[in-house]
Design a protein around this motif. Structure first.
Motif, mmCIF file in Angstrom:
data_model
loop_
_atom_site.group_PDB
_atom_site.id
_atom_site.type_symbol
_atom_site.label_atom_id
_atom_site.label_comp_id
_atom_site.label_asym_id
_atom_site.label_seq_id
_atom_site.Cartn_x
_atom_site.Cartn_y
_atom_site.Cartn_z
ATOM 1 N N PHE A 149 0.848 -1.187 0.000
ATOM 2 C CA PHE A 149 0.000 0.000 0.000
ATOM 3 C C PHE A 149 0.885 1.239 0.000
ATOM 4 C CE2 PHE A 149 0.619 -1.523 4.299
ATOM 5 C CZ PHE A 149 0.982 -0.389 5.018
ATOM 6 N N GLY A 150 0.313 2.337 -0.444
ATOM 7 C CA GLY A 150 1.079 3.574 -0.516
ATOM 8 C C GLY A 150 0.201 4.774 -0.240
ATOM 9 N N ASN A 151 0.856 5.895 0.089
ATOM 10 C CA ASN A 151 0.151 7.165 0.251
ATOM 11 C C ASN A 151 1.062 8.273 -0.254
ATOM 12 O OD1 ASN A 151 2.047 7.468 2.276
ATOM 13 N ND2 ASN A 151 0.588 7.323 3.967
ATOM 14 N N CYS A 152 0.802 9.517 0.169
ATOM 15 C CA CYS A 152 1.642 10.593 -0.359
ATOM 16 C C CYS A 152 2.970 10.701 0.375
ATOM 17 C CB CYS A 152 0.879 11.915 -0.340
ATOM 18 S SG CYS A 152 0.262 12.336 1.269
ATOM 19 N N ASN A 153 3.220 9.831 1.356
ATOM 20 C CA ASN A 153 4.536 9.775 1.986
ATOM 21 C C ASN A 153 5.439 8.743 1.323
ATOM 22 O OD1 ASN A 153 4.180 11.740 3.851
ATOM 23 N ND2 ASN A 153 3.571 10.369 5.516
ATOM 24 N N LYS A 190 6.798 23.527 -3.877
ATOM 25 C CA LYS A 190 7.516 23.201 -2.641
ATOM 26 C C LYS A 190 6.710 22.290 -1.720
ATOM 27 C CE LYS A 190 9.679 25.524 1.286
ATOM 28 N NZ LYS A 190 10.014 26.824 1.878
ATOM 29 N N GLU A 191 5.387 22.528 -1.659
ATOM 30 C CA GLU A 191 4.558 21.810 -0.695
ATOM 31 C C GLU A 191 4.005 20.493 -1.253
ATOM 32 O OE1 GLU A 191 4.576 22.786 2.274
ATOM 33 O OE2 GLU A 191 3.063 21.487 3.132
ATOM 34 N N SER A 192 4.267 20.237 -2.548
ATOM 35 C CA SER A 192 3.619 19.064 -3.155
ATOM 36 C C SER A 192 4.311 17.776 -2.743
ATOM 37 C CB SER A 192 3.638 19.190 -4.671
ATOM 38 O OG SER A 192 4.931 18.930 -5.146
ATOM 39 N N ARG A 193 3.555 16.691 -2.810
ATOM 40 C CA ARG A 193 4.112 15.367 -2.549
ATOM 41 C C ARG A 193 3.680 14.442 -3.665
ATOM 42 N NH1 ARG A 193 3.194 13.679 3.658
ATOM 43 N NH2 ARG A 193 3.284 15.713 4.637
ATOM 44 N N GLU A 194 4.502 13.480 -3.944
ATOM 45 C CA GLU A 194 4.200 12.485 -4.975
ATOM 46 C C GLU A 194 3.589 11.267 -4.286
ATOM 47 O OE1 GLU A 194 6.441 10.342 -8.745
ATOM 48 O OE2 GLU A 194 7.634 11.248 -7.150
ATOM 49 N N ALA A 195 2.309 11.048 -4.541
ATOM 50 C CA ALA A 195 1.621 9.936 -3.902
ATOM 51 C C ALA A 195 1.688 8.696 -4.774
ATOM 52 C CB ALA A 195 0.164 10.307 -3.641
ATOM 53 N N ILE A 196 1.569 7.534 -4.134
ATOM 54 C CA ILE A 196 1.476 6.268 -4.865
ATOM 55 C C ILE A 196 0.022 6.122 -5.322
ATOM 56 C CG2 ILE A 196 1.844 3.771 -4.754
ATOM 57 C CD1 ILE A 196 4.402 5.435 -4.270
ATOM 58 N N SER A 197 -0.200 6.025 -6.622
ATOM 59 C CA SER A 197 -1.581 6.012 -7.145
ATOM 60 C C SER A 197 -1.986 4.681 -7.772
ATOM 61 C CB SER A 197 -1.758 7.137 -8.172
ATOM 62 O OG SER A 197 -0.825 6.997 -9.229
ATOM 63 N N ALA A 198 -1.033 3.802 -8.082
ATOM 64 C CA ALA A 198 -1.376 2.503 -8.682
ATOM 65 C C ALA A 198 -0.328 1.471 -8.300
ATOM 66 C CB ALA A 198 -1.463 2.625 -10.203
ATOM 67 N N LEU A 199 -0.802 0.241 -8.033
ATOM 68 C CA LEU A 199 0.095 -0.865 -7.675
ATOM 69 C C LEU A 199 -0.363 -2.110 -8.415
ATOM 70 C CD1 LEU A 199 0.100 -0.129 -3.850
ATOM 71 C CD2 LEU A 199 2.102 0.098 -5.334
ATOM 72 N N GLY A 235 2.910 2.917 -9.669
ATOM 73 C CA GLY A 235 2.615 4.157 -10.398
ATOM 74 C C GLY A 235 2.388 5.291 -9.429
ATOM 75 N N THR A 236 2.826 6.503 -9.799
ATOM 76 C CA THR A 236 2.694 7.653 -8.892
ATOM 77 C C THR A 236 1.818 8.732 -9.519
ATOM 78 O OG1 THR A 236 4.545 9.002 -9.714
ATOM 79 C CG2 THR A 236 5.087 7.186 -8.200
ATOM 80 N N THR A 237 1.475 9.713 -8.688
ATOM 81 C CA THR A 237 0.626 10.804 -9.157
ATOM 82 C C THR A 237 1.356 11.763 -10.084
ATOM 83 O OG1 THR A 237 1.151 11.924 -7.084
ATOM 84 C CG2 THR A 237 -0.959 10.792 -7.202
#
Length: 1096
Positions: A647-651, A735-744, A765-767
């Motif tokens: 599982f993934g999130n924006c961290n 600066k404040e954006s994060r790359e989330a995990i969007s597909a596995l 896959g990421t955002t």
């Protein structure tokens, strides 16, 4: 082809160096030539989009009607929808184009027709004798507002009461107004000095159809003689009237009032009520009047041969019953039963043995339409038990937060789920058959099984059998029971990250073959379930806690002081194997007092009894890190053959071995790239305050504001700190954006260019449109699988697309889908010998020639918000690319099978549904269907195999649709029939009483009274007649099968017979244009004097 592929290379999306560009282009050309070997069978003619069925409780219901002979129930809604219910499995959905609220429904009993009255002052006549009901006529009132309608049994004259207090009469065959009008001032004359208010009730005397009872809101009731056109009696009362009901003998009627009283009147004694009852009023001493109660909104008066009559009413509770639930009161003789309801009562109807109002009614059940439920009460049994509702009306029992759709499931799956779900059924229902039993089932043309899974705000999950366009609940799983519940808000732990619904389901990952289930919840928790037919008691619930971090270098604390970087367990940018780590809770706060290492929810520490069905295998929770709450999970995947969940999130991303109960991978998104990170990222500061996310229940209603429509749902991953830049530039990131995990996606494929054989791996896959590949080194099966660690390592492979990655899949050399490896289900508790647990992976199709000679062994299909690509493996050359949308974004993309082939199906935020062939990505279908109006649609839209799709159309209803031409053609046969030929029961033989009240019903010739010759024509400005499309719609719907051919032939004959005297060009237009024909359908019915409209 050369130019096409060179442009792809120049896009720089394959992450190859510039030095290799020339050779890569040559490889792509070679791959493109080889691509012609795959024969694509899907063509645009295989696709057609149409709605199939709508399931669930009608959203915002407003009206109710029942045909006692056909045994069909109709429900109208505030949005102009019409839902018709027959026997279980026979349902129908229709929609008024205006979208105005339905205020009343009236069946033409046993004639296959229904009249609807809408809040926009239109009347519509629906033809129910076709599988898709359609409007035959409409009548729009221009000067007066409709308040009440009444259609006597076996009459073609509809009484329409208005807000001004007048009554107009409509011929339901021609849908034209009669010149006969009952004006309010004539009805009341001098009995009242003021206007009596709107008409709230109209009914004819059961024993004399020539006498019409008219109830005005102010409290005045008038018995009107239709022949003499004057009032026989006037009954006045101080309190406003809500409803009126007759005793079947026509000597008495009962009124319900706004002060909670019932007044019973003798017809011939207008001066005062025969009896006044306050059902819920406290009887005061000294003979004073009871205290006033809440209004009685409706009353029904039903008689029985053998005993006392039933008086059934809604409302009327005393004002001191604060917080008491809405009630239906059943008064029978000296007994009064108060039946509490879960929701407010919209309307109710008493079901009786006879359709004739002048006979003993013999009531046997009450249908109660509630705001969010439909209840049937059995009047014949003591205690008035309810019937078990066979319709799928509990979708919204808790708000739906996500759903998944599976077609062509293993054949033993539905019986297995049904058998464990049968134990969950409540007891104490009525023993009788469900009384709404009209209509006939359609012909089942689908042989495969379908399952819908819905996730809910309370943490429950429901499995539904959705085979053959029906819906039936199979099994319900409560995921919240694994956690400790706080008794009140003060007890709630301060680690909560949502204010409400902390157990709400966000993502469901299910493997139908192995029956393994994995869910991700809104409190950053993941639960893995295993299916078992045996009951077990789990002494200690297996649990893992995971610290998932973002960037921590140069992070500032809220106080502005520098803190030393915290080492991340199990991370590293070099592509070496990652050591498995587990993260037990060590403390609840760090040295500076910030919450640290604590999960959001507390798992129960007492033994848990688990019934047959889904049983907990492992609970995984993300924990607070240095005062910062865990971010909600954005993607999830489980693989039963590998024994892994990821599982993934924006961290970042975490992988868990659920067999060994260990964390294998725990990486920040940036660390996935290693040294290949193409972005310049700056260190960020943690948030000062946590924004409440509100859980997932905003799915209920609420529209997307216009400025948000151009944004993707993934651009806001639950709160602003997770938002990402919409810029497609790969060099500058906010600066404040994060790359989330969007597909596995777990698969067995080529991980690197140099690979000669496929191996187990995970594609991420990421955002930001990046695809990364992680290699899985699995130990041998059996006992070794539980003893040796799974080795996980990044492969270094990076692919790029525009927009967030949504879906990935793999094709073999023949263009067939390569499914992920899986185990087949077996009872887990039967055999503890893990040697038997050898992996039963599905073999991957590869070319018979050696892998050294052939380099293109597989094709990766990747779909993002903006485009789709097909990439040849192991060479990693992009051989096909399709820019799906420039101005919008894809909400849902699925790789699905259809007609023994596969395609990519996409739903865009601009409302377009599109399909593309695979592997060439040729556009096959592009239909504007449904614009994104709220997040509920975005969260619940999903495609599945065999051309099926669904979404939550309202908070209580699922809309299913098909994009398959074959299903569209078969749909007419699959739909149930509402109308069946039923003999009308014989009229009661009244004998001596026949002439008691002016000769009874036979004495009135309504045609003589209301026809044009007697009453003249109505004012043209009063109402406008609008012909409906119903005549030809039935033929359009019945486009296939023998029934369709007969219907077409019959309508063609009617058309020729009706139009002989018309001009030639009009006849030609009628023959060649169905639309033109529908405009003149009412003329056909007017001219066919010897036929009734419903005999067409």
């Amino acid at each position: 082809m050369r130019k096409f592929n060179i442009r792809k290379v120049l896009d720089g999306l394959t992450a190859v160096s510039a030095v290799a560009s020339a050779s890569s282009a040559a490889q792509q050309q070679q791959a493109g030539n080889r691509e012609t070997e795959i024969q694509e069978t899907l063509q645009s003619e295989h696709f057609q989009l149409c709605k199939t069925v709508r399931h669930g409780f009608p959203y915002q219901p407003s009206a109710l009607a029942f045909d006692p002979v056909q045994k069909i129930l109709a429900i109208g809604t505030q949005t102009g929808a019409l839902r018709l219910f027959g026997r279980p499995g026979v349902e129908c959905y229709c929609q008024h184009d205006s979208g105005a609220a339905v205020i009343q429904l009236q069946f033409l009993i046993n004639e296959g027709a229904l009249v609807s009255a809408l809040a926009d002052d239109t009347l519509h006549l629906w033809n129910l004798r076709q599988k898709r009901p359609a409007i035959l006529h409409s009548l729009k009132f221009n000067r007066e507002r409709i308040t009440f309608c009444h259609l006597p049994f076996q009459s073609k004259w509809l009484y329409v009461g208005t807000e001004r207090g007048n009554i107009h009469i409509v011929n339901v065959e021609s849908f034209t107004l009669s010149g006969y009008v009952i004006m309010w001032n004539k009805a009341i004359e001098l009995s009242s000095k003021s206007h009596p208010g709107p008409v709230v009730h109209i009914s004819d005397n059961p024993m004399d159809e020539g006498k019409l009872l008219i109830g005005f809101e102010s409290g005045t009731v008038v018995l009107w003689d239709l022949k003499s056109k004057k009032a026989d009696y006037r009954y006045t009362h101080d309190e406003a009237i809500h409803s009126v009901a007759w005793h079947h003998e026509g000597k008495q009627f009962i009124c319900s009032h706004s002060d909670g009283t019932l007044t019973i009147w003798n017809v011939k004694s207008p001066t005062k009520p025969f009896q006044t009852i306050t059902p819920h009023g406290k009887q005061l001493k000294d003979g004073k009047k009871p205290e006033p109660c809440k209004p009685i909104l409706k009353v029904e008066y039903k008689t029985t041969r053998a005993g006392e009559p039933f008086i059934i009413l809604s409302g009327g509770l005393s004002y001191d019953t604060v917080g008491r639930r809405p009630c239906l009161t059943v008064m029978h003789g000296k007994s009064t039963a108060v039946l509490e309801m879960d929701y407010s009562i919209v309307d109710f109807l008493t079901l009786c043995e006879t359709p004739y109002p002048n006979d003993f009614q013999e009531p046997y059940a009450v249908v109660v339409l509630l705001e969010k439920d439909l209840v049937l009460i059995d009047l014949a049994q003591n205690g008035y038990p309810i019937f078990e509702n066979p319709y799928p009306l509990t979708i919204h029992e808790s708000p739906v937060t996500c759903c998944e759709y599976f077609a062509d499931c293993p054949v033993d799956l539905i019986p297995a789920l049904y058998s464990v779900g049968a134990r969950q059924k409540r007891q104490g229902y009525s023993k009788k058959e469900w009384p709404i039993s009209g209509g006939n089932w359609g012909v089942i043309t689908q042989s495969y099984s379908e399952i819908i899974i819905t996730g809910h705000a309370d943490g429950s999950i429901k499995f539904w059998d959705a085979s053959a366009i029906t819906l039936q609940v199979l099994y319900k799983l409560k995921t919240a029971k694994v956690f400790e519940k706080s008794r009140n808000k003060d007890d709630r732990p301060n680690t909560d990250i949502v204010d409400e619904d902390p157990y709400a389901i966000q993502i469901i990952s299910w493997c139908p073959e192995s029956r393994m289930l994995c869910i991700a919840g809104v409190s950053a928790h993941v639960i893995i379930y295993r299916f078992s037919k045996q009951e077990v008691t789990t002494e200690v619930i297996p649990m893992l806690e995971v610290r998932l971090l973002y960037e921590i270098n140069d992070v500032e604390t809220p106080d502005g002081e520098q803190v030393p970087p915290v080492p991340t367990p199990g991370t590293g940018s070099n592509p070496q194997s990652i050591v498995p780590q587990s993260h037990p809770s060590t403390s609840s706060s760090s040295s500076d007092g910030l919450r640290d290492n604590v999960p959001c929810l507390k798992v129960k520490n007492s033994p848990l009894k688990q019934s047959p069905g889904y049983q907990i295998e492992l609970v995984i929770q993300l924990v607070w890190v240095s005062g910062e709450p865990p971010q909600q999970i954005t993607s999830l995947a489980i693989n039963s053959a590998y024994g892994l969940v990821v599982f993934g999130n924006c961290n970042g991303i975490a992988m868990v071995d659920y067999l060994q109960k260990t964390v294998l991978l725990n990486l920040g998104t940036i660390e996935l790239y290693g040294s290949n990170d193409p972005y310049r990222r700056e260190p960020r500061s943690p948030r000062k305050t946590r924004q409440p996310s509100g859980g997932l229940c905003d799915i209920n209603e609420g529209t997307v504001v216009p400025e948000d429509r151009c944004k993707s749902p993934t651009s806001d991953v639950k709160d602003n700190s997770c938002s990402r830049s919409r810029s497609s530039s790969v060099t500058s990131i906010d600066k404040e954006s994060r790359e989330a995990i969007s597909a596995l996606h777990f698969c067995e494929t080529f991980t690197r260019k140099a690979d000669t054989s496929p191996s187990p791996c995970l594609w991420v896959g990421t955002t930001l449109g990046t695809v990364l590949v992680i290699v899985l080194n699995l130990p041998p099966g059996g006992e070794q699988r539980l003893l040796q660690p799974v080795i996980v390592s990044p492969s270094g492979t990076i692919l790029r697309l525009k927009g967030a990655i949504l879906r990935m899949a793999f094709l073999d050399t023949t263009g067939s889908l390569v499914p992920p490896a899986h185990e087949t289900w077996r009872e887990h508790h039967e055999d503890k010998d893990e040697k038997e647990k050898a992996k039963k992976r599905r073999p991957v199709s590869v070319s018979p020639s050696s892998s050294q000679e052939i380099s293109e062994n597989q094709y990766a299909v990747i779909c993002s918000e903006k485009q789709a690509k097909v990439i040849s493996l192991p060479s990693q050359n992009c051989i096909y690319k399709q820019n799906i949308t420039e101005t919008s974004f894809v909400l849902r993309g699925d790789i699905v099978s259809l007609s023994n082939s596969i395609c990519l199906a996409c739903f865009c935020a601009n409302g377009h549904i599109m399909t593309f062939s695979l592997p060439s990505l040729r556009p096959l279908l592009d239909v504007y269907y449904l614009p994104l109006t709220n997040m509920r649609i975005a969260r619940t839209f999903c495609f599945t195999d065999n051309g099926q799709a669904l979404y939550l159309v309202s908070p209580t209803e699922i809309q299913r649709l098909t994009y398959s031409q074959e299903t569209c053609e078969n749909l007419q046969e699959m739909l149930g029939e509402l109308f069946t030929l039923v003999e009308t029961p014989e009229a009661p033989n009244r004998g001596f009483f026949k002439g008691l009240f002016g000769g009874g019903a036979q004495s009135l010739d309504r045609e003589e009274l209301f026809g044009e010759s007697a009453s003249g024509k109505a004012s043209r400005s009063l109402a406008q007649h609008i012909p409906g499309p119903g005549g030809i719609e039935g033929v359009k719907g019945a486009a296939s099968g023998v029934v369709g051919e007969l219907a077409r032939a019959r309508l063609a004959l009617d058309e020729r017979g009706q139009k002989l005297g018309e001009l030639e060009e009009k006849t030609a237009a009628m023959l060649y244009s169905a639309d033109s024909f529908s405009k003149h359908a009412h003329e056909m019915m007017l001219k066919y004097k010897d036929k009734k409209w419903y005999q067409f």
